[in-house]
Motif scaffolding. Structure first.
Motif, PDB file in Angstrom:
ATOM      1  N   ARG A 325     -34.985 -12.036  -5.358  1.00 58.15           N
ATOM      2  CA  ARG A 325     -33.401 -12.439  -4.973  1.00 58.15           C
ATOM      3  C   ARG A 325     -33.070 -12.549  -3.581  1.00 58.15           C
ATOM      4  NH1 ARG A 325     -33.607  -9.078  -9.572  1.00 58.15           N
ATOM      5  NH2 ARG A 325     -32.356  -9.959 -11.248  1.00 58.15           N
ATOM      6  N   MET A 326     -32.643 -13.556  -3.206  1.00 58.45           N
ATOM      7  CA  MET A 326     -32.238 -13.761  -1.723  1.00 58.45           C
ATOM      8  C   MET A 326     -31.691 -12.379  -1.139  1.00 58.45           C
ATOM      9  SD  MET A 326     -33.065 -16.039   0.176  1.00 58.45           S
ATOM     10  CE  MET A 326     -33.099 -17.586  -0.572  1.00 58.45           C
ATOM     11  N   THR A 327     -32.237 -12.152  -0.127  1.00 55.03           N
ATOM     12  CA  THR A 327     -31.937 -10.882   0.661  1.00 55.03           C
ATOM     13  C   THR A 327     -32.085 -10.941   2.095  1.00 55.03           C
ATOM     14  OG1 THR A 327     -32.906  -9.610  -1.024  1.00 55.03           O
ATOM     15  CG2 THR A 327     -32.470  -8.429   0.966  1.00 55.03           C
ATOM     16  N   ARG A 328     -31.053 -10.647   2.854  1.00 57.14           N
ATOM     17  CA  ARG A 328     -31.018 -10.699   4.344  1.00 57.14           C
ATOM     18  C   ARG A 328     -31.610  -9.324   5.097  1.00 57.14           C
ATOM     19  NH1 ARG A 328     -25.830 -13.077   7.035  1.00 57.14           N
ATOM     20  NH2 ARG A 328     -27.155 -15.114   6.286  1.00 57.14           N
ATOM     21  N   TRP A 329     -32.465  -9.453   5.745  1.00 59.36           N
ATOM     22  CA  TRP A 329     -33.291  -8.430   6.696  1.00 59.36           C
ATOM     23  C   TRP A 329     -32.442  -8.483   8.177  1.00 59.36           C
ATOM     24  CZ3 TRP A 329     -39.301  -8.164   5.736  1.00 59.36           C
ATOM     25  CH2 TRP A 329     -39.513  -8.216   4.507  1.00 59.36           C
ATOM     26  N   THR A 330     -32.035  -7.411   8.257  1.00 61.80           N
ATOM     27  CA  THR A 330     -31.198  -7.310   9.769  1.00 61.80           C
ATOM     28  C   THR A 330     -31.803  -6.261  10.573  1.00 61.80           C
ATOM     29  OG1 THR A 330     -29.218  -8.201   8.836  1.00 61.80           O
ATOM     30  CG2 THR A 330     -28.919  -7.193  11.120  1.00 61.80           C
ATOM     31  N   VAL A 331     -32.074  -6.728  11.778  1.00 58.47           N
ATOM     32  CA  VAL A 331     -32.468  -5.613  12.982  1.00 58.47           C
ATOM     33  C   VAL A 331     -31.801  -5.717  14.130  1.00 58.47           C
ATOM     34  CG1 VAL A 331     -34.982  -5.376  11.708  1.00 58.47           C
ATOM     35  CG2 VAL A 331     -34.324  -7.135  13.822  1.00 58.47           C
ATOM     36  N   ASP A 332     -31.626  -4.668  14.776  1.00 57.35           N
ATOM     37  CA  ASP A 332     -30.981  -4.821  16.248  1.00 57.35           C
ATOM     38  C   ASP A 332     -31.830  -4.459  17.148  1.00 57.35           C
ATOM     39  OD1 ASP A 332     -29.192  -4.711  18.093  1.00 57.35           O
ATOM     40  OD2 ASP A 332     -27.545  -3.794  17.290  1.00 57.35           O
ATOM     41  N   SER A 337     -33.473   2.526  16.506  1.00 59.82           N
ATOM     42  CA  SER A 337     -34.147   2.596  15.095  1.00 59.82           C
ATOM     43  C   SER A 337     -35.073   1.541  14.951  1.00 59.82           C
ATOM     44  CB  SER A 337     -32.858   2.445  13.970  1.00 59.82           C
ATOM     45  OG  SER A 337     -33.333   2.343  12.880  1.00 59.82           O
ATOM     46  N   GLU A 338     -36.309   1.797  14.050  1.00 57.76           N
ATOM     47  CA  GLU A 338     -37.013   0.805  13.905  1.00 57.76           C
ATOM     48  C   GLU A 338     -37.041   0.460  12.392  1.00 57.76           C
ATOM     49  OE1 GLU A 338     -40.907   2.601  14.611  1.00 57.76           O
ATOM     50  OE2 GLU A 338     -40.651   2.545  16.686  1.00 57.76           O
ATOM     51  N   ASP A 339     -35.865   0.768  11.725  1.00 56.73           N
ATOM     52  CA  ASP A 339     -35.577   0.616  10.310  1.00 56.73           C
ATOM     53  C   ASP A 339     -35.166  -0.999  10.133  1.00 56.73           C
ATOM     54  OD1 ASP A 339     -36.437   3.084   9.807  1.00 56.73           O
ATOM     55  OD2 ASP A 339     -34.311   3.912   9.577  1.00 56.73           O
ATOM     56  N   ILE A 340     -35.432  -1.700   8.832  1.00 58.00           N
ATOM     57  CA  ILE A 340     -34.905  -2.916   8.503  1.00 58.00           C
ATOM     58  C   ILE A 340     -33.737  -2.841   7.615  1.00 58.00           C
ATOM     59  CG2 ILE A 340     -35.526  -5.133   7.530  1.00 58.00           C
ATOM     60  CD1 ILE A 340     -38.455  -4.604   8.472  1.00 58.00           C
ATOM     61  N   GLN A 341     -32.425  -3.149   7.893  1.00 64.66           N
ATOM     62  CA  GLN A 341     -31.389  -3.196   6.974  1.00 64.66           C
ATOM     63  C   GLN A 341     -31.800  -4.384   5.946  1.00 64.66           C
ATOM     64  OE1 GLN A 341     -27.775  -3.195   8.721  1.00 64.66           O
ATOM     65  NE2 GLN A 341     -26.637  -4.038   6.733  1.00 64.66           N
ATOM     66  N   MET A 342     -31.527  -4.070   4.591  1.00 73.36           N
ATOM     67  CA  MET A 342     -31.949  -5.166   3.672  1.00 73.36           C
ATOM     68  C   MET A 342     -30.644  -5.217   2.783  1.00 73.36           C
ATOM     69  SD  MET A 342     -35.505  -4.527   2.643  1.00 73.36           S
ATOM     70  CE  MET A 342     -37.281  -4.782   3.833  1.00 73.36           C
TER      71      MET A 342
END
Length: 498
Positions: A325-332, A337-342
């Protein structure tokens, strides 16, 4: 010579081997817009000879390039194999010489050290050159008008230093530049990557070398106004696998995924890596950045989507976990933080995402993809689709409202990847058409469909009969005809979405 009686070589997957030129294809429903002027190029794996090993996966076939030329309300067809080194050597021998997919250890000794590329994954036009692409080898330069192969190992005037070139380069419509990369760039199974910036005239202006966290299939990537973005997903390979006769790649669910963000004008030391628990994501719909916040949109599944590359731990293929399913990966990049928000973007299940390519790297509102709608009736010969998954639907996602619009092709057909066609004279995002091939399974035939991109549920604007079955393809692109030579990449003025 007889091809094997296996799923990869029978039914709709049966090799075609048709090279042809056909003018004025019949329109069986609707009307082709009279002002539509351009060419839809696509490519399919289509093996010239039965596989050396007796069987092989579907997409190890020789690249068969098709051109559909639209002008004055009519469309013509050209189709021709890309004459790679592999194709030429095997034609001279009269039989297959190269072995299993990306395993040179299985080749005939007479072709040891030869380039194994098949040019079967994508075709793009840039700087007046038609480039047929496979990610394990250099581009194949073909004439965009005649489909004649000009250079089977094109290296941009000798300036390309890597052994490989991506099958998914991105063209920045604002600058005319082509951005690209190569993985396994210093040799098979190496972690070496290179990023290229190629001028509108086709000259390599920049290259950046770096290493990825582990060797894997780096099939696609994303660009934004300020960054390029690489996702590392655990479809992994190794020489040990090749020596054991295993498929080149396997899904290692024990590894995390990574997202590497490189400033467009930066060096290897500027790459920032982020991580998340394991998942699967192959093709990229688009990416954009808002300052130092980077958004990266992909069809994402929790498990392995490639049954032909089995899990490394021996687990059986799970079609439920393979549903993407279409998902947005977001990083700042400002964050510690080294996490990817999905974040999920839509409930459509499928793959092969596309956008209005004039908005590549910008904040886009619309995205399109193939989808499988299992709530619809299915009546396919043999109970399977040409692509393995039941891609019976085209879907449009409105990223501002979350709404979707779909077209179901019917119970006996499936669809190949679409491409976006801008409406002539319009610069508004999404104003145009989707073009795609319909696999008509019941009759073992094909049609070319043209749909209003913003009104998919209305059905095709035009349905065009094709004189022979088009083998299941991978990727393709639209090239407007009004550009010089009907084949140059184009620049267009678009405003970023904020």
């Amino acid at each position: 010579m007889k091809f094997p009686d296996t799923p990869s070589f029978t039914g709709f997957f049966a090799p075609s081997g048709v090279e042809a030129e056909v003018r004025n294809l019949p329109v069986v429903a609707g009307v082709i817009p009279a002002d539509l002027d351009g060419s839809f190029y696509r490519v399919a794996p289509d093996p010239q000879y039965p596989p050396l090993a007796g069987n092989d996966i579907w997409f190890n076939g020789d690249g068969m390039v098709t051109r559909f030329r639209f002008k004055d309300g009519e469309v013509s067809l050209q189709q021709r194999w890309a004459r790679t080194d592999k194709f030429r050597l095997e034609r001279e021998a009269g039989h297959a010489l190269f072995g299993a997919y990306r395993n040179p250890l299985t080749d005939d000794g007479s072709v040891k050290g030869q380039v194994r590329g098949t040019a079967n994954t994508n075709v793009v036009v840039h700087a007046g050159k038609l480039l047929a692409l496979k990610e394990d080898s250099p581009p194949v330069w073909m004439d965009p008008e005649t489909l004649e192969t000009i250079d089977p190992k094109y290296t941009f005037g000798g300036s390309m230093t890597s052994e490989t070139f991506t099958a998914h380069p991105k063209i920045d419509a604002r600058t005319g530049e082509m951005l690209a990369f190569g993985y396994a760039a210093k040799g098979l199974c190496t972690r070496d990557m290179v990023f290229y910036v190629i001028s509108p005239e086709g000259e390599i202006m920049r290259e950046v070398w770096f290493e990825i966290p582990y060797y894997c299939m780096m099939h696609d990537f994303g660009i934004t106004e300020d960054y390029v973005v690489f996702h590392v997903v655990p479809i992994v390979g190794s020489w040990e696998r090749l020596e054991a006769g295993l498929p080149h790649f396997g899904f290692d669910r024990g590894r995390p995924v990574h997202l590497g963000v490189l400033p467009r004008n930066g060096g290897a030391e500027d790459i920032r890596w982020f991580s998340a628990p394991t998942c699967f994501a192959s093709h990229v719909m688009n990416a954009h950045n808002e300052g130092t916040t980077v958004h990266f949109d992909v069809p994402m599944a929790s498990g392995n989507m490639f049954p032909f590359f089995p899990d490394t731990d021996g687990e059986p293929f799970d079609p439920v976990a393979a549903a993407a399913r279409m998902t947005r990966w977001t990083v700042d990049l400002r964050s510690n933080s080294e996490d990817i928000q999905m974040t999920p973007l839509a409930e459509l299940t499928g793959e092969f995402p596309r956008i209005d390519d004039r908005f590549a790297g910008l904040k886009n509102r619309y995205g399109w993809q193939l989808a499988q709608d299992l709530s619809k009736p299915i009546d396919l010969p043999g109970g399977r689709s040409a692509a393995g998954f039941m891609m019976n639907t085209l879907g449009r996602i409105d990223l501002e409202t979350g709404e979707t619009d779909t077209f179901w092709v019917g119970p006996t057909s499936s669809l190949q990847e679409p491409a976006f066609v801008p409406r002539p004279g319009s610069t508004e995002e999404g104003d145009g058409y989707l073009i795609c091939i319909e696999n008509r399974m019941a009759e073992n035939g094909s049609r070319l469909l043209l749909l209003d991109a913003l009104n998919l549920s209305q059905g095709p604007v035009a349905s065009i009969a094709l004189p022979f079955r088009m083998r299941q393809g991978l990727h393709g692109n639209w090239v407007p005809g009004q550009t010089p030579g009907a084949a140059r990449s184009y620049r267009t003025t678009v405003e970023p979405r904020i």
